[in-house]
Design a protein around this motif. Structure first.
Motif, PDB file in Angstrom:
ATOM      1  N   SER A  97      40.443  75.660  91.969  1.00 35.95           N
ATOM      2  CA  SER A  97      39.179  74.947  92.052  1.00 35.95           C
ATOM      3  C   SER A  97      39.444  73.450  92.019  1.00 35.95           C
ATOM      4  CB  SER A  97      38.256  75.396  90.915  1.00 35.95           C
ATOM      5  OG  SER A  97      36.950  74.935  91.131  1.00 35.95           O
ATOM      6  N   ASN A  98      38.359  72.672  91.919  1.00 30.96           N
ATOM      7  CA  ASN A  98      38.488  71.220  91.887  1.00 30.96           C
ATOM      8  C   ASN A  98      37.684  70.647  90.720  1.00 30.96           C
ATOM      9  OD1 ASN A  98      35.791  71.272  92.746  1.00 30.96           O
ATOM     10  ND2 ASN A  98      36.345  71.034  94.905  1.00 30.96           N
ATOM     11  N   GLU A  99      37.747  69.330  90.548  1.00 30.72           N
ATOM     12  CA  GLU A  99      37.117  68.712  89.386  1.00 30.72           C
ATOM     13  C   GLU A  99      35.600  68.892  89.374  1.00 30.72           C
ATOM     14  OE1 GLU A  99      38.806  67.723  86.964  1.00 30.72           O
ATOM     15  OE2 GLU A  99      40.756  67.800  87.947  1.00 30.72           O
ATOM     16  N   ALA A 100      34.972  68.880  90.550  1.00 29.41           N
ATOM     17  CA  ALA A 100      33.521  69.067  90.597  1.00 29.41           C
ATOM     18  C   ALA A 100      33.134  70.454  90.096  1.00 29.41           C
ATOM     19  CB  ALA A 100      32.999  68.850  92.020  1.00 29.41           C
ATOM     20  N   ASP A 101      33.910  71.452  90.463  1.00 32.37           N
ATOM     21  CA  ASP A 101      33.625  72.808  89.991  1.00 32.37           C
ATOM     22  C   ASP A 101      33.915  72.937  88.505  1.00 32.37           C
ATOM     23  OD1 ASP A 101      32.994  75.675  90.410  1.00 32.37           O
ATOM     24  OD2 ASP A 101      35.102  75.948  89.947  1.00 32.37           O
ATOM     25  N   PHE A 102      35.004  72.320  88.041  1.00 38.05           N
ATOM     26  CA  PHE A 102      35.294  72.346  86.613  1.00 38.05           C
ATOM     27  C   PHE A 102      34.124  71.780  85.814  1.00 38.05           C
ATOM     28  CE2 PHE A 102      40.034  71.763  87.765  1.00 38.05           C
ATOM     29  CZ  PHE A 102      40.193  73.123  87.901  1.00 38.05           C
ATOM     30  N   ALA A 103      33.527  70.685  86.316  1.00 40.53           N
ATOM     31  CA  ALA A 103      32.403  70.059  85.624  1.00 40.53           C
ATOM     32  C   ALA A 103      31.203  70.994  85.583  1.00 40.53           C
ATOM     33  CB  ALA A 103      32.031  68.745  86.308  1.00 40.53           C
TER      34      ALA A 103
ATOM     35  N   ALA B   6      28.235  75.168  78.371  1.00 46.86           N
ATOM     36  CA  ALA B   6      27.420  74.489  77.363  1.00 46.86           C
ATOM     37  C   ALA B   6      26.043  75.114  77.202  1.00 46.86           C
ATOM     38  CB  ALA B   6      27.288  73.009  77.718  1.00 46.86           C
ATOM     39  N   GLU B   7      25.565  75.827  78.211  1.00 47.82           N
ATOM     40  CA  GLU B   7      24.254  76.466  78.131  1.00 47.82           C
ATOM     41  C   GLU B   7      24.329  77.898  77.616  1.00 47.82           C
ATOM     42  OE1 GLU B   7      21.346  75.181  78.425  1.00 47.82           O
ATOM     43  OE2 GLU B   7      22.108  73.198  78.955  1.00 47.82           O
TER      44      GLU B   7
ATOM     45  N   LEU C  53      36.782  75.883  75.418  1.00 51.13           N
ATOM     46  CA  LEU C  53      35.920  74.911  74.773  1.00 51.13           C
ATOM     47  C   LEU C  53      34.999  74.237  75.772  1.00 51.13           C
ATOM     48  CD1 LEU C  53      38.581  73.152  72.504  1.00 51.13           C
ATOM     49  CD2 LEU C  53      37.137  75.113  71.936  1.00 51.13           C
ATOM     50  N   VAL C  54      33.938  73.612  75.283  1.00 49.93           N
ATOM     51  CA  VAL C  54      33.115  72.719  76.103  1.00 49.93           C
ATOM     52  C   VAL C  54      33.860  71.389  76.189  1.00 49.93           C
ATOM     53  CG1 VAL C  54      30.911  71.519  76.296  1.00 49.93           C
ATOM     54  CG2 VAL C  54      30.988  73.862  75.397  1.00 49.93           C
ATOM     55  N   ARG C  55      34.198  70.974  77.398  1.00 46.15           N
ATOM     56  CA  ARG C  55      35.053  69.803  77.577  1.00 46.15           C
ATOM     57  C   ARG C  55      34.325  68.481  77.352  1.00 46.15           C
ATOM     58  NH1 ARG C  55      40.181  71.751  77.542  1.00 46.15           N
ATOM     59  NH2 ARG C  55      40.220  73.728  78.626  1.00 46.15           N
ATOM     60  N   SER C  56      33.128  68.375  77.869  1.00 50.18           N
ATOM     61  CA  SER C  56      32.401  67.121  77.887  1.00 50.18           C
ATOM     62  C   SER C  56      31.860  66.766  76.506  1.00 50.18           C
ATOM     63  CB  SER C  56      31.243  67.199  78.887  1.00 50.18           C
ATOM     64  OG  SER C  56      30.310  66.170  78.672  1.00 50.18           O
ATOM     65  N   ALA C  57      32.157  65.527  76.040  1.00 50.62           N
ATOM     66  CA  ALA C  57      31.612  65.069  74.761  1.00 50.62           C
ATOM     67  C   ALA C  57      30.093  64.984  74.827  1.00 50.62           C
ATOM     68  CB  ALA C  57      32.205  63.708  74.409  1.00 50.62           C
ATOM     69  N   GLU C  58      29.555  64.612  75.975  1.00 52.84           N
ATOM     70  CA  GLU C  58      28.097  64.537  76.132  1.00 52.84           C
ATOM     71  C   GLU C  58      27.460  65.916  75.987  1.00 52.84           C
ATOM     72  OE1 GLU C  58      24.788  63.336  79.552  1.00 52.84           O
ATOM     73  OE2 GLU C  58      26.899  62.813  79.830  1.00 52.84           O
ATOM     74  N   LEU C  59      28.077  66.932  76.587  1.00 53.24           N
ATOM     75  CA  LEU C  59      27.532  68.287  76.474  1.00 53.24           C
ATOM     76  C   LEU C  59      27.658  68.822  75.054  1.00 53.24           C
ATOM     77  CD1 LEU C  59      28.868  69.830  79.809  1.00 53.24           C
ATOM     78  CD2 LEU C  59      26.526  69.110  79.283  1.00 53.24           C
ATOM     79  N   ARG C  60      28.738  68.500  74.375  1.00 55.66           N
ATOM     80  CA  ARG C  60      28.879  68.922  72.974  1.00 55.66           C
ATOM     81  C   ARG C  60      27.819  68.254  72.105  1.00 55.66           C
ATOM     82  NH1 ARG C  60      34.416  67.956  74.050  1.00 55.66           N
ATOM     83  NH2 ARG C  60      34.387  66.127  72.665  1.00 55.66           N
ATOM     84  N   ALA C  61      27.566  66.971  72.374  1.00 52.74           N
ATOM     85  CA  ALA C  61      26.537  66.265  71.618  1.00 52.74           C
ATOM     86  C   ALA C  61      25.158  66.866  71.878  1.00 52.74           C
ATOM     87  CB  ALA C  61      26.550  64.778  71.982  1.00 52.74           C
ATOM     88  N   ARG C  62      24.918  67.291  73.111  1.00 50.16           N
ATOM     89  CA  ARG C  62      23.636  67.924  73.446  1.00 50.16           C
ATOM     90  C   ARG C  62      23.472  69.217  72.658  1.00 50.16           C
ATOM     91  NH1 ARG C  62      23.027  69.823  79.489  1.00 50.16           N
ATOM     92  NH2 ARG C  62      23.403  67.592  79.845  1.00 50.16           N
ATOM     93  N   ARG C  63      24.547  69.985  72.536  1.00 50.10           N
ATOM     94  CA  ARG C  63      24.474  71.218  71.756  1.00 50.10           C
ATOM     95  C   ARG C  63      24.193  70.903  70.285  1.00 50.10           C
ATOM     96  NH1 ARG C  63      26.546  76.065  73.736  1.00 50.10           N
ATOM     97  NH2 ARG C  63      27.327  76.592  71.657  1.00 50.10           N
TER      98      ARG C  63
ATOM     99  N   GLU D 242      29.212  72.935  68.477  1.00 48.66           N
ATOM    100  CA  GLU D 242      29.661  72.190  69.655  1.00 48.66           C
ATOM    101  C   GLU D 242      30.196  73.133  70.724  1.00 48.66           C
ATOM    102  OE1 GLU D 242      32.426  69.106  68.888  1.00 48.66           O
ATOM    103  OE2 GLU D 242      30.948  67.841  67.858  1.00 48.66           O
ATOM    104  N   ASN D 243      30.838  74.198  70.298  1.00 52.97           N
ATOM    105  CA  ASN D 243      31.467  75.136  71.221  1.00 52.97           C
ATOM    106  C   ASN D 243      30.867  76.524  71.062  1.00 52.97           C
ATOM    107  OD1 ASN D 243      33.770  73.547  72.555  1.00 52.97           O
ATOM    108  ND2 ASN D 243      33.986  73.047  70.377  1.00 52.97           N
ATOM    109  N   LEU D 244      31.304  77.438  71.912  1.00 49.73           N
ATOM    110  CA  LEU D 244      30.734  78.772  71.954  1.00 49.73           C
ATOM    111  C   LEU D 244      31.496  79.727  71.035  1.00 49.73           C
ATOM    112  CD1 LEU D 244      30.464  77.343  74.904  1.00 49.73           C
ATOM    113  CD2 LEU D 244      29.859  79.610  75.680  1.00 49.73           C
TER     114      LEU D 244
END
Length: 267
Positions: free
Chosen positions: A29-35, A42-43, A62-72, A79-81
């Motif tokens: 895959s690529n970075e866009a798909d990873f995101a 995160a959902e 893990l949830v990679r993005s600090a923004e997504l972890r903060a949202r959780r 922060e993670n599942l």
């Protein structure tokens, strides 16, 4: 039905392989798909893999993005599942990153002799490490037993991420609600390379096909999303909460090109 809304996510080659036979993990895959997969994680409330994936990839899940972890965190969640592992033998490395990272703990689903083996494997872990427990889910473990236990734990959305035996177990059970495939623009071409699914009796046959609800290009990677039954995410408490790109419904196939990307990896 009182079980989590279940999403199966997989990246594969055009010829349906999820890795090659080399010593290093094949990038499919690529970075866009990873995101996007990070957003999907995160959902969700829990993420599940099989022991083969644990041995081959040593994933952190893990949830990679600090923004997504903060949202959780802002929603009162970890922060993670919660991590779920399915293993028939009960044999795994208790010091793998699956068990030593994250803040939501882990559950090992096994059965028969595997139950004692799994409990022995976890017995020497430090109390300071994330919690982990063993649940008898049958011999061999079944998707029905796993989903029933996760529902009792309050899991409303489950993300299944492989490998081939786990994909087959869940897809043949008829208990997957949504399938997300990222298709890499190349062939692996190796007979012994791991496959997306194994032979089995699948409820979605030529006579009862899945419903394609989305088709998009992320760079050179094709992302396909299928609905496997008529349930709508967020319709009831047992089917999961709505929200996030992975949970949204698209009426009819669409094609667009996404340019967004971020640092990250599927593991």
């Amino acid at each position: 039905m009182d079980r989590p809304y279940t999403i199966l996510s997989c990246a594969m080659s055009v010829d349906g392989r999820i890795d090659d036979t080399g010593p290093d993990r094949l990038r499919l895959s690529n970075e866009a798909d990873f995101a996007e997969v990070d957003e999907l994680r995160a959902e969700c409330d829990a993420i599940l893999v099989g022991a083969g994936t644990l041995r081959a990839d040593d994933p952190r899940l893990l949830v990679r993005s600090a923004e997504l972890r903060a949202r959780r965190r802002a929603r009162g969640r970890t922060e993670n599942l919660l991590k779920a592992l399915v293993t028939r033998s009960g044999e795994f490395d208790p010091e793998s990153r699956f068990f030593t990272t994250g803040d939501a703990g882990a559950v090992v689903y096994t059965g028969g002799p595997g139950t004692d083996a799994a409990r022995r494997g976890l017995s020497g872990r430090s109390s300071a490490e994330p919690s982990a427990e063993v649940v008898d889910a049958g011999d061999p473990p079944t998707a029905e037993a796993v989903l029933a236990d996760l529902a009792r734990r309050g899991v409303r959305r489950l993300l299944v991420e492989g490998g081939g035996h786990i994909h087959t177990m869940f897809l043949t059970s008829g208990l997957v609600d949504e399938l997300r495939l990222a298709v890499a623009p190349f062939f692996v071409g190796e007979e012994d390379a791991p496959r997306f699914v194994m032979p089995g009796t699948f409820p979605h046959s030529p006579a009862a096909p899945m419903r394609l609800v989305e088709a998009r290009a992320l760079g050179e990677v094709a992302v396909l999303r299928y609905r496997l039954d008529g349930r709508c995410p967020g319709a009831t408490a047992s089917t999961g909460e709505s929200g996030g790109r992975g949970a949204s419904a698209t009426e009819g196939p669409v094609l667009d090109t996404a340019t967004r990307g971020t640092e990250g990896e599927r593991r």
